[in-house]
Design an enzyme around this catalytic site. Structure first.
Site, PDB file in Angstrom:
ATOM      1  N   LYS A   8       0.827  -1.202   0.000  1.00 54.51           N
ATOM      2  CA  LYS A   8       0.000   0.000   0.000  1.00 54.51           C
ATOM      3  C   LYS A   8       0.868   1.263   0.000  1.00 54.51           C
ATOM      4  CE  LYS A   8      -3.745   0.354   2.799  1.00 54.51           C
ATOM      5  NZ  LYS A   8      -5.000   0.872   2.219  1.00 54.51           N
ATOM      6  N   ARG A  24      -3.415   2.750   8.595  1.00 52.55           N
ATOM      7  CA  ARG A  24      -3.688   1.437   7.986  1.00 52.55           C
ATOM      8  C   ARG A  24      -2.428   0.589   7.917  1.00 52.55           C
ATOM      9  NH1 ARG A  24      -8.461   2.303   4.301  1.00 52.55           N
ATOM     10  NH2 ARG A  24      -8.727   4.548   4.256  1.00 52.55           N
ATOM     11  N   GLY A  76      -8.192  -7.429   4.877  1.00 48.56           N
ATOM     12  CA  GLY A  76      -9.086  -7.662   6.001  1.00 48.56           C
ATOM     13  C   GLY A  76      -8.449  -8.377   7.168  1.00 48.56           C
ATOM     14  N   MET A 129      -5.672  -7.386   8.943  1.00 46.32           N
ATOM     15  CA  MET A 129      -5.101  -6.548  10.004  1.00 46.32           C
ATOM     16  C   MET A 129      -6.003  -5.344  10.259  1.00 46.32           C
ATOM     17  SD  MET A 129      -1.068  -6.898   9.237  1.00 46.32           S
ATOM     18  CE  MET A 129      -1.283  -6.590   7.502  1.00 46.32           C
ATOM     19  N   ARG A 159      -3.470  -1.330  -6.137  1.00 48.92           N
ATOM     20  CA  ARG A 159      -2.609  -2.509  -6.019  1.00 48.92           C
ATOM     21  C   ARG A 159      -2.983  -3.460  -7.150  1.00 48.92           C
ATOM     22  NH1 ARG A 159      -5.702  -4.407  -0.518  1.00 48.92           N
ATOM     23  NH2 ARG A 159      -7.690  -4.855  -1.508  1.00 48.92           N
ATOM     24  N   HIS A 200     -16.081  -8.683   1.507  1.00 51.46           N
ATOM     25  CA  HIS A 200     -15.145  -9.641   2.079  1.00 51.46           C
ATOM     26  C   HIS A 200     -15.267 -11.012   1.439  1.00 51.46           C
ATOM     27  CE1 HIS A 200     -13.846 -12.638   5.139  1.00 51.46           C
ATOM     28  NE2 HIS A 200     -12.822 -11.798   5.233  1.00 51.46           N
ATOM     29  N   SER A 208      15.413 -41.032  -8.127  1.00 49.46           N
ATOM     30  CA  SER A 208      14.190 -40.256  -7.988  1.00 49.46           C
ATOM     31  C   SER A 208      13.949 -39.993  -6.506  1.00 49.46           C
ATOM     32  CB  SER A 208      13.030 -41.041  -8.593  1.00 49.46           C
ATOM     33  OG  SER A 208      11.827 -40.334  -8.403  1.00 49.46           O
ATOM     34  N   CYS A 248       9.393 -37.970  -7.207  1.00 48.98           N
ATOM     35  CA  CYS A 248       8.097 -38.611  -7.427  1.00 48.98           C
ATOM     36  C   CYS A 248       7.257 -38.597  -6.163  1.00 48.98           C
ATOM     37  CB  CYS A 248       8.271 -40.030  -7.952  1.00 48.98           C
ATOM     38  SG  CYS A 248       9.152 -41.106  -6.834  1.00 48.98           S
ATOM     39  N   TYR A 294      13.411 -34.174 -14.068  1.00 47.12           N
ATOM     40  CA  TYR A 294      11.954 -34.192 -14.178  1.00 47.12           C
ATOM     41  C   TYR A 294      11.299 -34.132 -12.810  1.00 47.12           C
ATOM     42  CZ  TYR A 294      12.093 -39.158 -12.830  1.00 47.12           C
ATOM     43  OH  TYR A 294      12.286 -40.336 -12.153  1.00 47.12           O
TER      44      TYR A 294
END
Lengths: 904, 904
Positions: free
Chosen positions: B28, B98, B107, B109, B348, B466, B789, B856, B876
Site C-alpha cells: 500500500k 492502515r 481484512g 489486520m 494494487r 469480504h 528419484s 516422485c 523431471y
C-alpha cells in the site's frame, strides 16, 4: 617399458617384504618376511598380495595373467634355494598354501598342506626320506585336505560323518590299529585309492595329478574362503571390511611328522590368558601343525620340550627373547622341528584376553619395552571391562563341588546350562536362558553357539586349540583340556569322577583358576568394584592397582570428558566411582513410573483441559523435585543434564481393559473416556509421532512443571550448601522455533522461581540433536542452545529410516550379505550418521564458538564411536555408568592417535 | 555525523518512495508513493517501514525513539501541505492509520479512521464543514473503531452482540429511525457519551483526548495486528513469512460521507472474477470506504456513477487507463469523492480468481501490454486447475430449480449442505461432508469456515465485499449479493421465492454464471477435458483455446520434464492427455490388490520356505506381466519408471479373525499359522521397518518375479511392435550394497529373459532417494544407479522425524505457533529436506555427470516445490495426472525466473 605391478613377494634367502606391509601381504606374509629379515630360520616361499583377492573374485575365480606369471617366477626361485623341484619324481618340493589377512582371522579360512604330491612324487618323497609310511601319510593327508577344501567333498550334513574320515576309520578298524601313525605304507596306499574313488564319485572329476593345477586350485580355494559364511560372521563381529581381502602364502613345506626327531608346536612369549610373563605353549612330537591347532591330540606343555629336545628348546627360548625384543609385543608363533632342525613358520602379535591385554601392556611399560602411550594404545578399550566383571564368591565356591580342573583359557566367572552342541546353546540362549557350551573340542562350525554362550569348556586341546583361541578373541570365560570330563554326545551327557551330568544341568566355571563346579555359584563384585565401594583395601588387589594406574594414565591423555547416563542417584554414584565427570542424560520420564506417581501421570494424560492438566501435573511436582535434589546431591556440583519429557504418552497408559477400568474408578472418570483416550494415543509410527518437545509444545504445563521442579531443587540445594550445575535439555528439536518455545518457558520459570525464593542461580538450556533436520539447522539452533547433545540412537533410526525394534525381521539377511560394515546401533555409522554429526558440529561452532557438544546415545560407550566423537571435536561422551572406564580408555587412545597423526 | 536510518517515508507534494519499495513500505505504501509520482490525486501522508514492525515487537510494544522523531517531523510537513493542524480546535487535520504488508492481506489486520478527533476538534470539524451531523458521526465512528481495535473492547463471545453496536441500535430505536444517517447531531453526541462510558467501564481508562496518544495507540495496534490469529492463519495458507512484518500508513483523511456530492468506491480495471476486460467496481454515495468493503450496504455498480457524477466518472475512466498503462497489470483501487473532488486512496495489483488470472494474462499479452514471459510469470501455477475442474451438467441443471441469482465472484461449480455459520461449516466438513457456507455477509471471523467450504454464497455485498475478496484469493466457488435470499440465523433457515430452506439441505451454486440451484446438480468434465477426451470440438471452447495456448508457451520455456505418478493404463492415459512425458512412478503393489491376486500375495507372505514362496510368487507373474503390457502400450515408448514392491507386508494380510480363517481354509493351512504370521508382521514403526528394498533382499524371489514380469512384458510388446522404455526403481535404499544386491538380480533376470526369448531390449535400473543416508551417500549410489528419484514424502518423514499419519495430534499447536513456515508435506522443507536433496544432486552428478534425477513424491505437483526442483537441477518432476498442467506452468516459471536472474 613400464614396470609391471608387483603381485608376488618372496621371502627366504631373498626377501621383498617386511612387517610394515601388512595391508598388502597380510599379517602372516609380512611377518614371514620380517622373520627372514632378522635372521630367523624361515622355509622359503612367496606371498600373493591381498590386492589379488578382489581381482580374483571380479575375474570370476581366475588369477590375472600377470599374477600367474610372477607366481611361476617366484616358484622357480624357491626351487633353486631349496634345491628341489616342484612335482619332481625324485626329490619333490612340497608347499603349504595358507591365507593371511591384514588382521588375523584364525581358523576362518582354508589351508592346504603337502601340496605337490602326486602318484609319482610321493615315491620320490618316500625314497628321499627313506620313510614310505611318512610319504604316503602325507599324500593321504593332502588328498583329504584338497578334496575337502578345493574339490568340496564334505559330509552331507552336520549329522553325517566326514566321508574321508569314514574311509580312514574303516581302514584302521580293518588293520586293527587305534592311531593313524600305526598304519603301514601299504595300508595308507589302500586309503589313498579309496580317497581318489570317493572324489571321482562325488565330483565326477579325478584328483589332479598335475602339481601346477593343484597349486592354482589351492590358491583359488584360499581366496574364495575369504567369503565363506564363517569368515563373514567373524568380520562382522570384529568390524573387518570385506574389501580388505586376504593374501595367499605359498611356502615350502617342512615336516614335523618325520619321526621322533621331528615336532611341531605353537608358543606365546607370554601367557595369553592371564598375561603372565612366562614362556607358554605346546608341541607334539611327530606331528603336523594342524594337529596342534585342531585340538585332536592334547599337546605337551612347552616346558616338556626341554627334556625331549634340549637343543631345540634352547634355540626356542632365544627365539622368544628375540621376537619380543624385536616386535615389542607378545608374539604367538608356530614352529616345526624337522629332524632336529628348527623352522619358524609364523609369528604374529598374540591374541590375548582382555585381562591379559591390560596386564601385558602395563608390565611391558614397567619393564621399558614400550612407553606409556604405546601401552595405552595397545589395550583394546573394551578389555578393561574384564577387570570389572563379577567374580565367584569365595565362600559360595566352597559350598559347591569342584568336579574338574583344566587350563584357564579365558578369565572370569560363568554359570549356565550345560549344552553339548553349539545348536543346543543357541536354542537355550534363544529361550533367554544362560548356556555353557561343553565340548570335547570346538571347531569353526561351532562359532555361532560359542558367541551366545556364557562360557566354553572343553575336555581336550590346549591353550592354542580352537576353543582357547576363540575365547581369547571374544572375551569368553573358558577352560580347555579338562581331561577328567568324558563327554558322550550320543547320550547327551558326560561322566566325571563317578558323576553323570546331563544336558541342561547347571555348571559353573572359573576361567581365571581353571576350575569346574557342579551347580551355580554366587558372584560378588569384581575386586576393582570392591575397592571402589570400600569393602576391600586398595593395596590388597593387584587388579585394582592395574585399573587405577591405567585410568590415571587415561586421565592424563584424554581430551573428551566422560559423563553418565543416569536416571537415579544410585546410578549416578556407580558412575561417579568410575570417574564419571557429570551426568549427560537424565531421562526424567523414568521417574514417573515409580510408586503412585504413574497415577498422577495418567491423570495428566486423561485431563480434558489445560486447567485439569495443570492440577494433575502439580501433583507430580514434589516428586520430581525430590528426584532432582537426590541427583544434585550425588553430583556435588558436577553438571547434571536433565532431559524434559520425551516418550509418547501411550507408554504411560494401561492397554488392558481391567487396568483401564481400575484407573477410571481411581480417577472417578468414565471408563469410556479412559478407553477413548488410550485409543487416541495409539500411533502408526510412535517413533516419529507425538513425543519429545512436541509434547512440551502441546502441553506447556508439563515443561513448566519440570522446569519448576528442577529450579526448586536447585534452590533447596543451595540453601543446604549443595552446589548444583543444572543443564536443561529439550528433546527432538527439528525446527528452531520449537526450541525457542521451550527455552522461553524454561527462562520464565527460572525467573519466577528466583523471584519467589529470592535465591539466584545459574543454569544452561540446550537441546538434543537427534534428527537429520536438527543437524542441518545446527547453526541456527546454536543461536539459542547453550549446549547440544547428539541423541545418536534416534539420529541413527531417522537417518537410516530404520527402526531398531523392527529390524529383527531382516537383520539376518543383512548380516549374511554384509550390508552393514558394523551394526549401526552399536557403532556410529560414520558414512551416514557420522557425516551429519560432523556437519552439525561445524555449523554449531560457527555460530557459537565455545558451545558445549556431547553425545548421549548408546554409542557413547562404544570405543570406535568414542574415537569418532573425539575426531569431530565433541566436548564429552555420555554413557551408562559401567562403560565409563571403557570410554575413558577409548578417549585417551583417540587423543594419542590424533597427537601421533599431527606429529607426522 | 552519521545519517540516521530512514524509518518514515512521505508521500504527497514531496514523495520519498516508489512502487519498487514494497519490502520496506509494504504494497500500500509503495503504491501510494507511486501514484503520487505519476500525478494521481493522493491525500498526503507517510509510511512507517516494515522494519519497525519487528523492532516494535522486540521493544515490548514501544516505538523506537528515532521512529517517533521521524514520524513527528513527517506529520508536521503533512500539516503544512494540507494547511490544517492535527488536533486543532478550528480546522483539525484527521488521519487514517492502515496496515500494509509486502503482500496484500485483505481484512486481516486493523485499520483506524478519523483519527485526530476529540471533544474539541470535533467542534472544529463541525464548523469547518458546516455539517455537525457529519462531524459527530465521524467522531462516533472513530471512538467505536479505536475502542475496538486499540482499547480492545469487544463482544464477550461469538454469541454476544458488539457492545458499541448495542448502544447504536438502542439509540436508533429510541430515535425511531432505521439507518445511521438518520440520526441527528444531538443524538450522535448522546451515543458518543455512551461509547466513552462503555470504554471506561470495560477498561478502567478514558478514551484518550490527546491526539498524539491516539496516533501512537493506533500505530501500535496495527503493528500488533500482524500477529493476530487471523493474520497468522492467512500467512500459513499463503506461505508468507512472519518475519516480513507490516508497514503502517498514516494518511490525511478525505471524506466520502460529506453529503450527496461525496462518495467512496472500489474499482478494478478488469473483472477480477471472470477476467473480462471491462471497467468494474462499485461505490456508495455519502459513505466511508469501510462501508463498501464491509458489505453492510450493497453498493451500486460503477457504471451507475456515470449518471450520478458524470465528471468524476470521466476522471475515473481516465485513471483506469492510466493505471493499467502504468502498472501493466489489472489494478484494484480505492477512491473517495469529497465534495465532487476525486482522491485516490490506494491501488494494487488486483487479486483475481485463477480463471481470471489466466484470461487477463493471455489477453494482456495479445494486446501488447505485456510480453509472453511476463504473462507466464504472472499466472499463479495453481490457477490453471480452475480451467480443469468439473462443471455443471447443462441438462441436469434444467432438472433442478433455479432459486436465485447473484454476482459471480468465484467461477466453478459447487454443491453441498447449507451452513449458516462458519462453525457449522467446520462441523459438517469435520464429518467428511461437503459444506456450502451461506451468509448475509462474511467477515474475517468466518475465515476458517470459508476455508473448508465447497462454495460461498452471500445475500448482501458486492464484488469487493469480504466474501468476494476471500473467494478470489482462495479460489473458492462464490456468489455474492444474491439479494433474493432472506437468511434468518435465529431459525437456521432462509426464505427465497416462497421456499424455506433449512440448514443441512443441499444447494448448488454456479460461480461462473452466478446461479443458485436447489438440490445437487450433476457435473461433467471441464471443457478442456471434454476437448482432450474428444467429446467437444477444440474450436467450440474458448477456455480450451486459452489452456492450449498457455501450455504451448510453457512447453517452449520449461527445462524440467513432467512425468506422471500412475499405477494403471487408465491413470497413465489421463496424464498423457495433459502432456505428461512418461511415468515417474508406478507403484506395483497397488496391482496386487485387484481381483484374486491378493490371495496369491497372501500365499506368498504365508510361505514357510523360499521354495513355497517362489511357487506363490509365480502365480502373480502373469498378472504383473499383463499390467506392465497395458502400461507400456499406453506409453508408446515414453519412459515407464516401475518401482519394485515397497510397503510392509502387513498391509496385504487380513487383520480380523474371520478373514484370517477364510484365508487359512482357502490355502489349506492351519489358522494358527495365519494368525502367527500376521502377528509376526506387526511392527512398532512400520514406516521404518521391513519394507522397500529390505523386502526384496529378504525375499529375492519377489524382486526376481517383478523383474521377470517387466522384461517379459517388454518382449511381448516388442513382438507386437510396441516400443518400450522401462526404468526399474529400487525403493528405500540407504546402503549402496542394498542397491547392488537388487540391481544384480534385475540384470540376471534381464539376461535370462533375453536368452530365453531371443529378444534384445534396453532398460535402466535406478533407485529412490528417500532416506537422509541415501542423500549423503548419493555419490556412491550413483556409481550403480542409472537414475535417482527423490521420494520426498518419506524423505520428509525421516529428515523431520515426523510421521505424516501421526502429526494430527500436534499440528494444531504447531500451526498456531507458526513453527512450520509451510506444511512440509505439501511444500518441500527447503531448509532441511531441500538441503539434503541439493547435496544428493551435487554428489550424484559428481559421480555420473549425465545421471537422470527426478522427484516422485507428492511435492512433484506443488508449484513452489517444482521451482525448487528446477533450481537444484533435476531432470523431471513426477506428479498425479491432474497436476501435470500446474507442474508444467511452474516449471516454465522456474526456467524464466532463472533466466531473468542470470541476465541480471
Amino acid at each position: 617399458m613400464m614396470q609391471e605391478k608387483k603381485f608376488v613377494y618372496e621371502f627366504g634367502a631373498h626377501t621383498d617384504g617386511n612387517a610394515k606391509m601388512r595391508e598388502l601381504l597380510g599379517g602372516k606374509g609380512a611377518n614371514l618376511a620380517e622373520m627372514a629379515n632378522i635372521g630367523l630360520p624361515v622355509p622359503p616361499g612367496f606371498t600373493i598380495t591381498t590386492e589379488v583377492c578382489a581381482a580374483f573374485a571380479a575375474g570370476g575365480g581366475k588369477l590375472p595373467d600377470a599374477v600367474n606369471r610372477q607366481k611361476n617366477e617366484a616358484l622357480k626361485r624357491v626351487e633353486e634355494q631349496v634345491g628341489r623341484r616342484f612335482g619332481d619324481g625324485k626329490e619333490p618340493l612340497l608347499f603349504s598354501v595358507r591365507s593371511g589377512a591384514r588382521e588375523s582371522m584364525p581358523g576362518m579360512m582354508d589351508t592346504i598342506l603337502n601340496l605337490g604330491l602326486n602318484d609319482v612324487s610321493v615315491q620320490g618323497l618316500a625314497n628321499v626320506t627313506r620313510n614310505p609310511r611318512f610319504a604316503y601319510d602325507s599324500y593321504r593327508r593332502f588328498i583329504q585336505m584338497y578334496g575337502d577344501v578345493v574339490m568340496e567333498v564334505h559330509a552331507k550334513d552336520e549329522h553325517s560323518v566326514d566321508p574321508f574320515e569314514e574311509i580312514l576309520v574303516a581302514a584302521k578298524k580293518s588293520a586293527g590299529v587305534q592311531f593313524d601313525n600305526q598304519l603301514s605304507a601299504e595300508q595308507l596306499q589302500g586309503i589313498i585309492v579309496g580317497y581318489k574313488e570317493l572324489i571321482r564319485a562325488a565330483t565326477g572329476r579325478n584328483f589332479p595329478q598335475d602339481v601346477g593345477e593343484q597349486l592354482l586350485g589351492a590358491i583359488g580355494a584360499v581366496f574364495r574362503s575369504w567369503n565363506n559364511e564363517r569368515a563373514i560372521l567373524y568380520r562382522q563381529k570384529y568390524g573387518i571390511p570385506g574389501e580388505w581381502g586376504t593374501a595367499v602364502n605359498v611356502q615350502s613345506m617342512v615336516f614335523g611328522n618325520m619321526g621322533s626327531d621331528s615336532a611341531t608346536g605353537v608358543a606365546f612369549t607370554r601367557d595369553p590368558a592371564s598375561g603372565e610373563n612366562i614362556f607358554y605353549g605346546e608341541y607334539l612330537i611327530d606331528a603336523q601343525g594342524e594337529d596342534v591347532v585342531a585340538g585332536i591330540r592334547t599337546p605337551n606343555p612347552i616346558a616338556a620340550l626341554e627334556k625331549d629336545m634340549p637343543d631345540v628348546y634352547g634355540e626356542l627360548v632365544a627365539v622368544r627373547q628375540k621376537l619380543e625384543n624385536h616386535f615389542r609385543d607378545m608374539q604367538d608363533f608356530e614352529f616345526t622341528v624337522q629332524q632336529n632342525k628348527l623352522y619358524m613358520l609364523q609369528t604374529r602379535n598374540g591374541k590375548r584376553t582382555g585381562f591379559a591385554a591390560v596386564r601385558i601392556a602395563l608390565e611391558m611399560e614397567r619393564d621399558g619395552l614400550i612407553d606409556k602411550k604405546t601401552a595405552i594404545a595397545r589395550i583394546p578399550a573394551d578389555s578393561i571391562s574384564s577387570l570389572l566383571v563379577p567374580i565367584f564368591n569365595g565362600e559360595d565356591k566352597k559350598r559347591v563341588k569342584l568336579i574338574a580342573r583344566g587350563l584357564p583359557a579365558g578369565p572370569g566367572a560363568a554359570s549356565g546350562k550345560v549344552c553339548f552342541s553349539a545348536k543346543k546353546a543357541e536354542e537355550v540362549h534363544g529361550r533367554g536362558e544362560k548356556a555353557l557350551l561343553c565340548r570335547a573340542e570346538t571347531s569353526p562350525e561351532d562359532i555361532r553357539g560359542m558367541l551366545v554362550s556364557e562360557g566354553i569348556l572343553t575336555s581336550r586341546g590346549g591353550v592354542s586349540s580352537h576353543a582357547a583361541l576363540v575365547a581369547r578373541q571374544m572375551g569368553k570365560v573358558c577352560i580347555v583340556g579338562a581331561a577328567a570330563l568324558e563327554i558322550d554326545y550320543a547320550s547327551h551327557s558326560m561322566r566325571v569322577g563317578g558323576l553323570t551330568i546331563g544336558e541342561g544341568e547347571e555348571l559353573s566355571i572359573d576361567g581365571t583358576a581353571g576350575e569346574v563346579f557342579l551347580g551355580s555359584v554366587a558372584t560378588v563384585p569384581s575386586e576393582v568394584n570392591q575397592v571402589l565401594e570400600g569393602t576391600l583395601a586398595a593395596g590388597k588387589s593387584s587388579i585394582y592397582t592395574m585399573y587405577a594406574k591405567l585410568m590415571s594414565w587415561c586421565d592424563e591423555c584424554r581430551k573428551l570428558k566422560v559423563y553418565l547416563n543416569a536416571d537415579s542417584p544410585k546410578q549416578a554414584l556407580a558412575g561417579l566411582r568410575y570417574g564419571g565427570e557429570g551426568i549427560g542424560l537424565t531421562r526424567t520420564e523414568h521417574m514417573f513410573f515409580e510408586g503412585n506417581r504413574i497415577d498422577f501421570m495418567r491423570e495428566m494424560i486423561l485431563a480434558e483441559s489445560a486447567e485439569e492438566r495443570e492440577l494433575a501435573v502439580a501433583k507430580l511436582l514434589p516428586f520430581q523435585r525430590e528426584d532432582f535434589i537426590g541427583i544434585f546431591k550425588a553430583l556435588k556440583g558436577l553438571p547434571a543434564t536433565i532431559r524434559l519429557l520425551d516418550p509418547p504418552l501411550h507408554e504411560f497408559v494401561p492397554h488392558d481393559e481391567d487396568t483401564q477400568r481400575a484407573l477410571a474408578k481411581k480417577l472417578s472418570i468414565p471408563f469410556e473416556r479412559v478407553r477413548a483416550r488410550v485409543g487416541a494415543l495409539r500411533e502408526f509410527n510412535p517413533m516419529l509421532g507425538h513425543r519429545g518437545c512436541r509434547l512440551g509444545i502441546s502441553y506447556p504445563e508439563v515443561s513448566r512443571m519440570q522446569a519448576r521442579a528442577i529450579f526448586e531443587a536447585v534452590v533447596q540445594c543451595k540453601k543446604q550448601g549443595v552446589a548444583t550445575h543444572p543443564e536443561i535439555m529439550i528433546p527432538l528439536v527439528g525446527f528452531v522455533k520449537e526450541l525457542r518455545h521451550q527455552v522461553t518457558i524454561v527462562h520464565e520459570v527460572a525467573a519466577a522461581v528466583k523471584e519467589e525464593s529470592g535465591v539466584d542461580f545459574d543454569y544452561l538450556v540446550g537441546t538434543m540433536i537427534e534428527l537429520p533436520r536438527a543437524c542441518l539447522r545446527a547453526g541456527e539452533i546454536a543461536e539459542i542452545a547453550q549446549f547440544c547433545s547428539f541423541g545418536s540412537n534416534d539420529l541413527t533410526q531417522t537417518t537410516l529410516g530404520m527402526s531398531r525394534d523392527d529390524m529383527g525381521s531382516f537383520l539376518g539377511h543383512y548380516n549374511g550379505l554384509e550390508i552393514f560394515s558394523q551394526n549401526p546401533f552399536a557403532t556410529i555409522d560414520r558414512e551416514g550418521v557420522g557425516e551429519l554429526m560432523a556437519m552439525a558440529v561445524e555449523r554449531a561452532q560457527r555460530t557459537r564458538k565455545e558451545i558445549v557438544l556431547g553425545i548421549c546415545g548408546e554409542h557413547g560407550g562404544d570405543p570406535v564411536s568414542v574415537k569418532f566423537c573425539h575426531s569431530i571435536g565433541l566436548t564429552y561422551v555420555s554413557c551408562s555408568p559401567n562403560r565409563v572406564p571403557v570410554a575413558k580408555l577409548a578417549a585417551a587412545q583417540a587423543a594419542l592417535e590424533q597427537e601421533a597423526a599431527k606429529s607426522k
